[in-house]
Design a protein around this motif. Sequence first.
Motif: not given
Length: 230
Positions: A36, A153, A3, A42-45, A145, A29, A39-40
């Motif tokens: 943000k 996490e 990604k 961390q959502e998409i990784e 992780r 993406h 935030d994006v």
Amino acid sequence: MYKILIVEDEIEIATTLKSHIERYGYECHIVEEFEKVLDVFQEIEPHLVILDINLPAFDGYYWSRKIRQVSTCPIMILSARMSEIDQVYGIENGADDFIIKPFLLDVVLAKINGQIRRIYGEYAKEPESRILRKGNTALNLDMVRLSTMEKEEMLTVKELRLCHMLFENFPHVVTRQQLLSSIWDEEGFVEENTLTVNIKRLREKLKSIHSSLEVKTIRGIGYQLMEESK
């Protein structure tokens, strides 16, 4: 599928990059809300970030620093100005490579392929050598992780360094001074409370993923990573 996250406020450039990169098997993406970005992320990784410098609200250097607090994924800076000073500043703020505007799409693709091979592919270290396992818990150094079969996490960079040292010394005690020196030596003086706060967060994340590990406080000395006694 790998990604790619594109952080570019010129929509024509962003969509052109996305269209070209996706033709070669990547999932892309585009960030639309520039307040943000983290935030994006961390959502998409994503496995790699293409990051413009001149952005609304905060510049690319700011977001590069923010991303580096939670991830070691490659960051490629996108800018029309890439003097030696700009490149040095980019590296100091976490960048791995640079794309200079105007650019050739095939050059961008070659740079992406090179970073992906280096970090995740044929040039990367053997995957198992980058994953440390203790008890039912795995520490993935590349993906930043901490995980069990049940849950995972994401760690901050400081939590990763702290966890790495505890894993490598398991089950021996690591002194507070050793942790402070090896993890925060680049920042000069650091209050010891900073270490206490990060240990607390690490304990919470171990508990969250139902890890069999626990971080014990050895009063007056430091900390010890151990498996919980049943």
